[in-house]
Scaffold this active site. Structure first.
Site, short mmCIF file in Angstrom:
data_model
loop_
_atom_site.label_atom_id
_atom_site.label_comp_id
_atom_site.label_asym_id
_atom_site.label_seq_id
_atom_site.Cartn_x
_atom_site.Cartn_y
_atom_site.Cartn_z
CB CYS A 1 11.57 -65.06 48.06
SG CYS A 1 12.19 -66.04 49.45
CG HIS B 1 1.86 -77.09 67.66
ND1 HIS B 1 2.73 -78.12 67.88
CD2 HIS B 1 0.62 -77.64 67.67
CE1 HIS B 1 2.06 -79.27 68.02
NE2 HIS B 1 0.77 -79.00 67.88
C1 RB5 Z 1 16.60 -64.24 44.59
O1 RB5 Z 1 17.50 -64.71 43.66
C2 RB5 Z 1 16.58 -65.16 45.81
O2 RB5 Z 1 17.77 -65.01 46.52
C3 RB5 Z 1 15.39 -64.85 46.68
O3 RB5 Z 1 14.24 -65.03 45.94
C4 RB5 Z 1 15.21 -65.70 47.92
O4 RB5 Z 1 15.34 -67.06 47.63
C5 RB5 Z 1 15.99 -65.30 49.09
O5 RB5 Z 1 15.88 -65.89 50.18
#
Ligand code: RB5
Length: 145
Positions: A66, A99
């Protein structure tokens, strides 16, 4: 070679695409569980799917991307049997395996460069859980519901 379940949100789509290509070139089987475009989505939906794929044994390891690598990690660790770690460098990549017996690597596309991400992923997959003194600690993690 391992079967790896991969998932991301829009913030991790480019890096996930690049890493899937990298894993495929290296002979791994990749289950691409989405998202498949840059369109805005909610990361919990994809992190849960990947975590369940690993927890069920369908995949040996998971890759989640993400923007920060944090949200997907929080979600994945809610699934029993999952030990997900947000990784920023090769040291945390091998320590999380040696670990903590981590089974999902979480990366932040907005925080890590593509070359470091590839190297960290390779090292994560090559490193092995050392057991020994770490085993009882991981067993304690696994007992927490
Ligand atoms: C999306 O904008 C962002 O919040 C997501 O990709 C991530 O970083 C969340 O933890």
């Amino acid at each position: 070679m391992a079967t790896i379940a991969a998932g991301c949100d829009h913030g991790g789509f480019s890096l996930k695409t690049l890493l899937i290509e990298h894993l495929t070139e290296r002979g791994h089987d990749v289950l691409d569980l989405g998202t498949y475009t840059n369109e805005r989505v909610d990361y919990p939906d994809f992190a849960e799917t990947v975590a369940k794929s690993v927890a069920s044994g369908e995949a040996s390891f998971g890759l989640l991307v993400c923007g920060s690598g944090i949200g997907v990690c929080m979600v994945a660790n809610k699934i029993a049997g999952i030990r997900a770690a947000t990784i920023h460098d090769v040291t945390s990549a091998h320590l999380s395996r040696e670990h903590n017996d981590a089974n999902i690597i979480c990366l932040g596309e907005r925080l890590i460069g593509p070359e470091v991400a590839k190297e960290a992923l390779d090292i994560f997959l090559k490193s092995e859980f050392q057991e020994g003194r770490h085993l009882q600690r991981v067993e304690k993690i696994n007992k927490i519901l």
